[in-house]
Motif scaffolding. Structure first.
Motif, PDB file in Angstrom:
ATOM      1  N   LEU A  64      -1.137 -32.058   5.303  1.00  0.00           N
ATOM      2  CA  LEU A  64      -0.231 -30.932   5.538  1.00  0.00           C
ATOM      3  C   LEU A  64       0.448 -31.020   6.902  1.00  0.00           C
ATOM      4  N   ASP A  65       1.581 -30.332   7.010  1.00  0.00           N
ATOM      5  CA  ASP A  65       2.242 -30.197   8.303  1.00  0.00           C
ATOM      6  C   ASP A  65       1.314 -29.473   9.277  1.00  0.00           C
ATOM      7  N   ARG A  66       1.378 -29.877  10.522  1.00  0.00           N
ATOM      8  CA  ARG A  66       0.480 -29.309  11.535  1.00  0.00           C
ATOM      9  C   ARG A  66       0.613 -27.785  11.605  1.00  0.00           C
ATOM     10  N   ASP A  67      -0.528 -27.108  11.593  1.00  0.00           N
ATOM     11  CA  ASP A  67      -0.624 -25.648  11.729  1.00  0.00           C
ATOM     12  C   ASP A  67       0.034 -24.880  10.584  1.00  0.00           C
ATOM     13  N   SER A  68       0.329 -25.554   9.475  1.00  0.00           N
ATOM     14  CA  SER A  68       0.894 -24.841   8.329  1.00  0.00           C
ATOM     15  C   SER A  68      -0.238 -24.301   7.455  1.00  0.00           C
ATOM     16  N   PRO A  69      -0.006 -23.222   6.729  1.00  0.00           N
ATOM     17  CA  PRO A  69      -1.077 -22.618   5.928  1.00  0.00           C
ATOM     18  C   PRO A  69      -1.337 -23.395   4.640  1.00  0.00           C
ATOM     19  N   PHE A  70      -2.513 -23.200   4.099  1.00  0.00           N
ATOM     20  CA  PHE A  70      -2.877 -23.759   2.796  1.00  0.00           C
ATOM     21  C   PHE A  70      -3.400 -22.622   1.938  1.00  0.00           C
ATOM     22  N   LEU A  71      -2.700 -22.332   0.848  1.00  0.00           N
ATOM     23  CA  LEU A  71      -3.110 -21.267  -0.061  1.00  0.00           C
ATOM     24  C   LEU A  71      -4.039 -21.876  -1.107  1.00  0.00           C
ATOM     25  N   GLU A  72      -5.332 -21.835  -0.832  1.00  0.00           N
ATOM     26  CA  GLU A  72      -6.292 -22.413  -1.782  1.00  0.00           C
ATOM     27  C   GLU A  72      -6.422 -21.507  -3.006  1.00  0.00           C
ATOM     28  N   LEU A  73      -6.506 -22.118  -4.176  1.00  0.00           N
ATOM     29  CA  LEU A  73      -6.530 -21.399  -5.445  1.00  0.00           C
ATOM     30  C   LEU A  73      -7.827 -21.668  -6.201  1.00  0.00           C
ATOM     31  N   SER A  74      -8.260 -20.672  -6.955  1.00  0.00           N
ATOM     32  CA  SER A  74      -9.402 -20.822  -7.869  1.00  0.00           C
ATOM     33  C   SER A  74     -10.641 -21.353  -7.153  1.00  0.00           C
ATOM     34  N   THR A  75     -10.871 -20.876  -5.944  1.00  0.00           N
ATOM     35  CA  THR A  75     -12.002 -21.372  -5.144  1.00  0.00           C
ATOM     36  C   THR A  75     -13.336 -21.135  -5.831  1.00  0.00           C
ATOM     37  N   PRO A 248      -6.507 -42.259   6.678  1.00  0.00           N
ATOM     38  CA  PRO A 248      -5.384 -41.650   7.419  1.00  0.00           C
ATOM     39  C   PRO A 248      -4.057 -42.351   7.135  1.00  0.00           C
ATOM     40  N   ASP A 249      -4.098 -43.659   6.947  1.00  0.00           N
ATOM     41  CA  ASP A 249      -2.874 -44.386   6.643  1.00  0.00           C
ATOM     42  C   ASP A 249      -2.334 -43.985   5.272  1.00  0.00           C
ATOM     43  N   ALA A 250      -3.230 -43.792   4.313  1.00  0.00           N
ATOM     44  CA  ALA A 250      -2.792 -43.347   2.980  1.00  0.00           C
ATOM     45  C   ALA A 250      -2.129 -41.982   3.053  1.00  0.00           C
ATOM     46  N   LEU A 251      -2.688 -41.094   3.847  1.00  0.00           N
ATOM     47  CA  LEU A 251      -2.117 -39.758   3.990  1.00  0.00           C
ATOM     48  C   LEU A 251      -0.777 -39.813   4.719  1.00  0.00           C
ATOM     49  N   ARG A 252      -0.664 -40.727   5.691  1.00  0.00           N
ATOM     50  CA  ARG A 252       0.622 -40.919   6.381  1.00  0.00           C
ATOM     51  C   ARG A 252       1.686 -41.403   5.398  1.00  0.00           C
ATOM     52  N   ILE A 253       1.315 -42.358   4.559  1.00  0.00           N
ATOM     53  CA  ILE A 253       2.262 -42.879   3.573  1.00  0.00           C
ATOM     54  C   ILE A 253       2.636 -41.773   2.582  1.00  0.00           C
ATOM     55  N   GLY A 254       1.631 -40.976   2.174  1.00  0.00           N
ATOM     56  CA  GLY A 254       1.908 -39.860   1.262  1.00  0.00           C
ATOM     57  C   GLY A 254       2.914 -38.886   1.846  1.00  0.00           C
ATOM     58  N   ARG A 255       2.774 -38.578   3.125  1.00  0.00           N
ATOM     59  CA  ARG A 255       3.729 -37.687   3.792  1.00  0.00           C
ATOM     60  C   ARG A 255       5.126 -38.317   3.814  1.00  0.00           C
ATOM     61  N   SER A 256       5.166 -39.623   4.048  1.00  0.00           N
ATOM     62  CA  SER A 256       6.457 -40.315   4.071  1.00  0.00           C
ATOM     63  C   SER A 256       7.137 -40.264   2.710  1.00  0.00           C
ATOM     64  N   ILE A 257       6.356 -40.409   1.649  1.00  0.00           N
ATOM     65  CA  ILE A 257       6.920 -40.332   0.295  1.00  0.00           C
ATOM     66  C   ILE A 257       7.537 -38.961   0.051  1.00  0.00           C
ATOM     67  N   VAL A 258       6.799 -37.911   0.408  1.00  0.00           N
ATOM     68  CA  VAL A 258       7.315 -36.550   0.203  1.00  0.00           C
ATOM     69  C   VAL A 258       8.562 -36.319   1.048  1.00  0.00           C
ATOM     70  N   ALA A 259       8.578 -36.850   2.254  1.00  0.00           N
ATOM     71  CA  ALA A 259       9.735 -36.663   3.141  1.00  0.00           C
ATOM     72  C   ALA A 259      11.005 -37.253   2.539  1.00  0.00           C
ATOM     73  N   ARG A 260      10.856 -38.274   1.695  1.00  0.00           N
ATOM     74  CA  ARG A 260      12.022 -38.945   1.120  1.00  0.00           C
ATOM     75  C   ARG A 260      12.343 -38.472  -0.305  1.00  0.00           C
ATOM     76  N   LEU A 261      11.733 -37.384  -0.730  1.00  0.00           N
ATOM     77  CA  LEU A 261      12.042 -36.863  -2.065  1.00  0.00           C
ATOM     78  C   LEU A 261      13.399 -36.163  -2.132  1.00  0.00           C
ATOM     79  N   ASN A 262      13.941 -35.837  -0.959  1.00  0.00           N
ATOM     80  CA  ASN A 262      15.200 -35.076  -0.901  1.00  0.00           C
ATOM     81  C   ASN A 262      15.076 -33.774  -1.688  1.00  0.00           C
TER      82      ASN A 262
END
Length: 532
Positions: A64-75, A248-262
């Motif tokens: 997640l983006d730093r300091d952004s909230p996470f709305l957890e569901l069906s805990t 951490p590298d996988a999560l970095r790549i995942g963020r990069s993928i989302v960033a390029r979804l336009n």
């Protein structure tokens, strides 16, 4: 002026008593949430960490983006069942590179992340939310597949998981799979059907059958890496689009993928200025009585969740046991329907019907604040048309096309649950306060109905009625219905999207409203037949 005034006295004994009861319920809730957060417990958590792996919520936090909230569901999924609380899965909505995403993470500390029947239901609900609200999905995968002793309840319905992923792709809702460990058997199709796949070197293992099963089925000798390792899938099979050095590298790549979804939200943006309520949301803990038979004014709740406590009430002098009106919440225009005295009469049903139609004409989402014992019964009300008027309200709710968000504050009994947009009426999100209860009717009323029917049957046979047995039966039924109507019991069966602290209601609804505006917001263009 449409700003709500409050008559709540935080210094009164009544307020203190209600607050104390609510906070006790919140403490119980937090204890049950802690069980879900603990995963498989200290032994398996420590073993997981010794392998150099992150826990599921740690992976989510890095995604997640730093300091952004996470709305957890069906805990509390699986609460009260034979399976661990949380159902070995974490689901929720969070912001990745500015994009709201549905995030689904296996918890490998719970039976290796294996899926049980409640895991499936929780995953299905997450996919449903993503589809309705047009959210990209990021799967954080590490699962040994199905919990085999439960296969009879998993195998056949489990195919829906693959259907949901492929339908998301067809609907142009991106799906991303980050594979941290095992993704075997049917689970191998999660990365196989996702739009984007990242695998962690020397950690990810994706195959339809592991080496022992391959040996049994074909006689072939193979090792994990050559059969389904990340390196093989990145270089040979082509299943992996990206090979990550570590988690951490996988999560970095995942963020990069989302960033390029336009990616762009399709719904209207909120108004830029969203003033906080004039009345303290902390006071929401002292509004609802522990005894749900006692009434409370829902305007006190509304005054503590809407922007600037500004509420433009609709038809305030008509059908007064249902409060309806317009407001903004975190800048989003909303219509609100809130039960004032529990019972819904014909006037309330007709008022609600008109209000729902107006909201659809204005493309305005609706928030239902439930505290209802149902529609009024009795000869006078039957003759006055309570069935057709209640049906009219249910028709309006059923065919309304704007997003609905429901909060069960107190009681939710009988057809009132339906008219106020209970789970069966597909609200985009439904949350429950910890002291709320829901059932076909109150425990005492239900036990009394069974007693009356049994008494009448005995009289028709000419038998003497067993009063001692009746008293025992009524006590047993009341206890059963009471336990089955509690918030945590219902949340465990995924009849809501989470039990929340009342003081968090404004924040939770704000996050939910932001999510629903990822999709277009448009009202209904037609309804079914309204019986005059």
């Amino acid at each position: 002026m449409t700003v709500l005034r409050s008559s709540l006295d935080p210094r009164s004994a009544e307020y203190a008593e209600r607050r104390e009861a609510t906070l006790a319920k919140v403490a119980e809730l937090e204890a049950e949430h802690a069980k879900a957060l603990a995963g498989g417990g200290p032994k398996y958590t420590e073993r997981h960490r010794k392998r150099g792996k992150l826990l599921p919520r740690e992976r989510i936090e890095l995604l997640l983006d730093r300091d952004s909230p996470f709305l957890e569901l069906s805990t509390l999924a699986a609460w009260g069942s034979d399976f661990p609380v949380g159902a070995s899965l974490v689901t929720g909505i969070g912001v990745v590179e500015g994009v709201e995403c549905m995030i689904i993470a296996n918890d490998p500390t719970v039976r290796g992340g294996a899926s049980n029947p409640w895991t499936l239901r929780k995953a299905f609900r997450a996919a449903e939310i993503a589809a309705e609200n047009r959210l990209p999905t990021v799967n954080l995968v590490e699962s040994g597949g199905a919990d085999l002793p439960s296969q009879k309840e998993i195998f056949i319905p489990g195919g829906r998981t693959f259907r949901d992923i492929t339908r998301s792709s067809a609907a142009r809702l991106p799906t991303v799979a980050l594979v941290f460990g095992n993704s075997t058997a049917g689970g191998a199709y999660i990365p196989g059907m996702s739009d984007h796949v990242v695998m962690v070197r020397e950690r990810a293992k994706v195959f339809l059958a592991g080496p022992p099963l391959v040996k049994m089925a074909t006689g072939e000798e193979s090792d994990d890496e050559s059969l389904g390792g990340a390196e093989m899938h990145a270089r040979t099979s082509g299943l992996a689009d990206h090979l990550a050095a570590d988690e951490p590298d996988a999560l970095r790549i995942g963020r990069s993928i989302v960033a390029r979804l336009n990616w762009r939200k399709a719904g209207p943006a909120p108004y830029p200025e969203a003033l906080p309520p004039r009345h303290d949301p902390e006071e929401l803990a002292g509004i609802v009585p522990a005894d749900l038979k006692l009434p409370f004014d829902p305007r006190e709740v509304i005054a503590r969740i809407v922007d600037d406590s500004d509420f433009d009430e609709f038809k305030p002098l008509y059908g007064s046991s249902l409060v309806t009106g317009w407001a903004r919440l975190h800048g989003y225009p909303v219509g609100i329907l809130a039960n004032a005295r529990g019972v819904l009469f014909s006037e309330e049903a007709q008022k609600a019907t008109q209000f729902i139609q107006l909201a659809n004409q204005a493309d305005t989402p609706l928030i239902f604040l439930q505290n209802t014992t149902g529609y009024m019964v009795g000869r006078e009300y039957e003759q006055g048309g309570i069935i057709k008027h209640g049906a009219m309200m249910i028709n309006a709710v059923s065919n309304s096309a704007v997003p609905h968000l429901t909060v069960v504050m107190g009681a939710s009994y009988g057809a009132g649950n339906y008219g106020m947009c209970g789970r069966a009426f597909a609200p985009r999100f439904l949350f429950t306060w910890p002291g709320a209860k829901s059932a076909v009717m109150g425990p005492a009323q239900l036990a009394g109905v069974i007693s009356i029917v049994a008494r009448q049957a005995a009289a028709a046979r000419g038998d003497a009625y067993d009063e001692a047995g009746d008293a025992e039966m009524r006590a047993l039924v009341e206890n059963q219905i009471e336990s089955e109507s509690l918030a945590m019991f219902l949340s465990g069966r995924l009849y809501d999207d989470g039990v929340i602290d009342p003081r968090d209601t404004r924040t939770v609804l704000g996050l939910a409203l932001s999510a629903v505006h990822s999709a277009p917001v448009a009202g209904a263009t037609g309804y079914g037949v309204f019986r005059p």
